[in-house]
Enzyme design. Structure first.
Site, PDB file in Angstrom:
ATOM      1  N   HIS A   1      16.373 -35.957   4.771  1.00  0.00           N
ATOM      2  CA  HIS A   1      17.800 -36.804   4.800  1.00  0.00           C
ATOM      3  C   HIS A   1      18.265 -37.193   3.874  1.00  0.00           C
ATOM      4  CE1 HIS A   1      15.085 -40.090   6.810  1.00  0.00           C
ATOM      5  NE2 HIS A   1      15.256 -40.125   5.447  1.00  0.00           N
TER       6      HIS A   1
ATOM      7  N   HIS B   1       6.765 -37.631  -1.079  1.00  0.00           N
ATOM      8  CA  HIS B   1       7.595 -38.445  -2.091  1.00  0.00           C
ATOM      9  C   HIS B   1       7.513 -39.630  -2.335  1.00  0.00           C
ATOM     10  CE1 HIS B   1      10.170 -39.385   1.246  1.00  0.00           C
ATOM     11  NE2 HIS B   1      11.335 -40.214   0.891  1.00  0.00           N
TER      12      HIS B   1
ATOM     13  N   HIS C   1      17.651 -47.094   6.449  1.00  0.00           N
ATOM     14  CA  HIS C   1      17.327 -47.443   5.153  1.00  0.00           C
ATOM     15  C   HIS C   1      17.960 -48.840   4.585  1.00  0.00           C
ATOM     16  CE1 HIS C   1      16.732 -43.253   5.146  1.00  0.00           C
ATOM     17  NE2 HIS C   1      15.779 -43.128   4.701  1.00  0.00           N
TER      18      HIS C   1
ATOM     19  N   GLU D   1       7.228 -41.228   5.919  1.00  0.00           N
ATOM     20  CA  GLU D   1       8.502 -40.746   6.849  1.00  0.00           C
ATOM     21  C   GLU D   1       8.087 -39.804   7.685  1.00  0.00           C
ATOM     22  OE1 GLU D   1      12.653 -41.920   4.469  1.00  0.00           O
ATOM     23  OE2 GLU D   1      11.957 -40.012   4.564  1.00  0.00           O
TER      24      GLU D   1
HETATM   25 FE   LIG Z   1      14.634 -41.503   4.213  1.00  0.00          FE
END
Ligand SMILES: [Fe+2]
Lengths: 282, 138
Positions: A12, A195, A61, A242
């Site tokens: 996303h 990531h 976020h 995530e």
């Molecule tokens: Fe994210």
């Protein structure tokens, strides 16, 4: 009765939204990423596959929730949700239209199953929610289905465990199946894959971890659900956490699934990107 | 029958310090960076972005932040902001206000140039080998 008909995963990241907005989704860098979504885009556009409602699991976020309110699991029960302004104006995409009847039904069932949900009657949705919609549905004037946003805290520690997420998914499945209307419901798990966006270790990517994660998610969630946070952090990077949200999707599909489609790509900006389409199997 | 599990929060948290080049956003950091992060959030409003751009120092002085945090913001030193309890998703409002991307901000924290960082990502990113554990060295 409503039923969970499929589960999808998607990255996303905001850069995907930016690529659409700037018309660069076809260039050498983004082209391969966007083509990796083509199969699901065609699949989901067919009447028999098109969901009536998507339970969209993502993390906010720092958009709807600041440091004052940090719900572990929240559920959007509003009629609609506006794209958030994340610092350069809201993404130019349609409002997300909710399904308050089903959302409230799921919320009530989850609370009775001892998941202490936070109910959101007003909430802006950020790239975590709207980018996957753009990736699977393109650029329509209105999204083709209703969406129940389900934000999970994966920012402030501790986030929920993988096991807790998996169980939440199982409870969502039961909740959906007790809703009297005949609805096709999909559950999407978004974010990931490996990531890291901060510190000297930023830029970490771990293909071996990601591919093993996908394999276990499909075939062996009973093992995967018990992976502790520290393993995500060490191996998939600080933002790779995530991936616990994918376990919510997986839990909602039941013990066995059939893999319809898989796409894995490095890099999408700072991240490894994974797209999966799964169906419950008998 | 009980669902109780023996969780030791101290060792849960202590393990996070064993990851090289990584600052996990624990409660301790969240508390330290509360105002820094709330400042960053305020940049979600266009009128606040305008006021901030017009006079950064004056805007920062409206917030109950440490001097170190303010200087880190003025210098756009993202590692220093994270040391002050900043979280990258909150700080994204700051680099978005600057018109910068996540890749720019992440790259700036690695000590590499933007070109070097972009090149590393194109080649498959940073390998996890040797940067999973300080103590274990794997
Ligand atoms: Fe994210």
């Amino acid at each position: 009765m409503a039923r969970v008909t499929a589960g999808l995963t998607s990255s996303h990241i905001p850069a995907l939204g930016a690529a659409i907005q700037t018309g660069t989704s076809n260039n050498d860098y983004w082209g391969p990423v966007f083509r990796g979504y083509d199969w699901v885009k065609e699949w989901i556009a067919k009447d028999e596959n098109k969901p009536d409602v998507v339970v969209l699991v993502y993390n906010d976020h720092a958009s709807a929730f600041d440091m004052n309110i940090i719900p572990t699991f929240a559920i959007g029960c509003a009629e609609s949700f506006k794209p958030a302004d994340e610092g350069w104006g809201p993404r130019p995409v349609p409002d997300v239209v909710g399904h308050p009847d089903l959302a409230w039904h799921i919320a009530q069932c989850l609370i009775l199953e001892e998941f202490d949900m936070t109910i959101m009657n007003q909430m802006d949705v950020d790239h975590g929610c709207t980018v996957p919609l753009s990736m699977f549905f393109g650029e329509p004037d209105a999204w083709p289905c209703k969406v129940i946003p389900l934000p999970v805290n994966v920012v402030t520690y501790p986030p929920p465990s993988g096991n807790r997420c998996y169980k939440l998914g199982q409870a969502i499945k039961r909740a959906v199946e007790s809703f009297p209307e005949d609805l096709k419901v999909q559950v999407w798990g978004t974010g990931g894959m490996s990531h890291q966006l901060q510190g000297p270790r930023a830029g970490l990517i771990n293909k071996d971890f990601d591919l093993k994660f996908i394999k276990q998610l499909i075939n062996d969630p009973e093992t995967l659900r018990h992976m502790p946070h520290i393993e995500y952090l060490r191996d998939a990077g600080s933002e790779g956490i995530e991936l616990v949200m994918w376990l919510i999707m997986r839990g909602a599909l039941g013990p066995k699934v059939e893999e319809l489609y898989r796409f894995y790509h490095i890099p999408a900006s700072n991240t490894a990107l994974g797209v999966l389409a799964l169906e419950p199997a008998a | 029958m009980s669902d109780h599990k023996d969780i030791d929060v101290h060792s849960y948290l202590a393990e996070f310090d064993d990851i090289p080049g990584t600052r996990v956003f624990t409660a301790k950091r969240a508390r330290k960076g509360y105002w820094l992060n709330q400042f960053a959030m305020s940049l979600m409003k266009a009128e606040n972005r305008e006021r901030f751009k017009a006079d950064e120092r004056a805007y920062l002085d409206e917030w109950d932040m440490t001097e170190a945090a303010k200087l880190a913001v003025l210098a756009r030193d993202y590692n220093a902001m994270i040391d002050e309890g900043g979280n990258v998703y909150f700080l994204s409002k700051l680099f978005s206000t600057d018109g910068k991307s996540f890749q720019f901000a992440a790259g700036s924290m690695t000590g590499m140039t933007q070109e070097e960082y972009a090149e590393m990502m194109l080649k498959g990113g940073r390998s996890p080998d040797g940067v999973r554990s300080i103590k274990g060295g794997y």
